[in-house]
Design an enzyme around this catalytic site. Structure first.
Site: not given
Length: 300
Positions: A203, A227, A277
């Site tokens: 991440d 996110s 993502q």
């Protein structure tokens, strides 16, 4: 062991409350909410605790609400399927009685089959590149207080960017970047730990890739980022205490949403994992800010 790496390993070692129910603590990394990688890593750790003899090959998650780093997170696991080759788990991360993340993870016992992969990008190796913590230290007095807290954060991984970070060179650039990374210290030969830590670190760096083609000065608050979802596929065996190249690109940014993809290679050129993502990436508009309910905080 490096204290920051040791702390994150502790965060990923969840307390079992009941069958299929686990609890994890949180850590403040200088952001307004819990780091998404922590919730992802803990959710996979919870799923790991309910399977036997298989390893994760993919996970797909949605971030539903910001996490409160002052309070622990409860993880509820649903044993969706246990087949001969594959097992599937659904995990809900809960805080203050509400879900903050939904995650589905699939596990596979491993087998032989066809084998091919993308070629590793030709970039400089990690030797001779400047560490991110040294880059941050060199500019810490030149950035606003909120950004200073984030840049002062000591991560459990060593990062060495191939290209200058966006906040150093804010001009528009090609839509791709490369970062070498590895855990600060040698780790036990425990594949579950390496999977959980790679999930945690995946991440980092990813969503910010979606800002690269645009001229943005991060020393002023010009963009809002958060996110929305995260996907990770594990392809081949790996160790997170060896150098890994995180090669990220961004094929699209529109409608207030940025999309980024990543490929993770070891130094031998093997593609060990892939990521994707999507997140909120929009010009900062203070009028969008709403008053949020008062957070529950631990009493000293």
């Amino acid at each position: 062991m490096n204290p920051y790496l040791e702390e994150v390993i502790g965060l990923l070692d969840l307390e079992q409350l009941e069958d299929n129910l686990f609890r994890g603590e949180s850590r403040d990394i200088g952001a307004p909410q819990v780091f998404g990688g922590q919730i992802l890593g803990q959710a996979l750790s919870a799923a790991h605790r309910t399977v036997d003899g298989t390893a994760p090959h993919s996970l797909h998650a949605y971030f539903l609400r910001p996490g409160d780093f002052h309070c622990p997170v409860v993880y509820q696991v649903e044993r969706s399927r246990d087949g001969k080759s594959y097992a599937n788990r659904r995990v809900v991360a809960i805080q203050h009685g509400r879900p903050i993340l939904n995650l589905a993870a699939s596990f596979h016992g491993g087998e032989q089959g066809f084998d091919h992969q993308d070629e590793m990008p030709e970039v400089d190796g990690p030797e001779g590149l400047t560490r991110s913590i040294d880059i941050h230290a060199s500019i810490i007095d030149q950035v606003p207080e909120k950004m200073r807290r984030l840049l002062s954060h000591k991560p459990p991984f060593e990062f060495r960017p191939v290209e200058p970070p966006k906040f150093i060179e804010p001009g528009a650039r090609p839509p791709r970047k490369h970062v070498w990374m590895r855990a600060w210290d040698r780790l036990p030969d425990a594949p579950e730990l390496h999977h959980n830590l790679l999930t945690y670190v995946s991440d980092y760096e990813l969503l910010g890739t979606a800002t690269l083609p645009h001229e943005l000065n991060f020393t002023t608050r010009v963009v809002q980022m958060a996110s929305i979802d995260h996907a990770l596929w594990f392809h081949r065996p790996f160790r997170v205490d060896d150098w890994l190249l995180y090669a990220c690109d961004t094929p699209s940014n529109c409608g207030g949403r940025g999309f980024a993809r990543g490929q993770i290679f070891n130094q031998s050129g093997e593609l060990i994992a892939s990521t994707a993502q999507e997140g909120v990436v929009r010009p900062w508009d203070p009028s969008r800010r709403k008053h949020s309910p008062q957070r529950h905080r631990k009493k000293n």
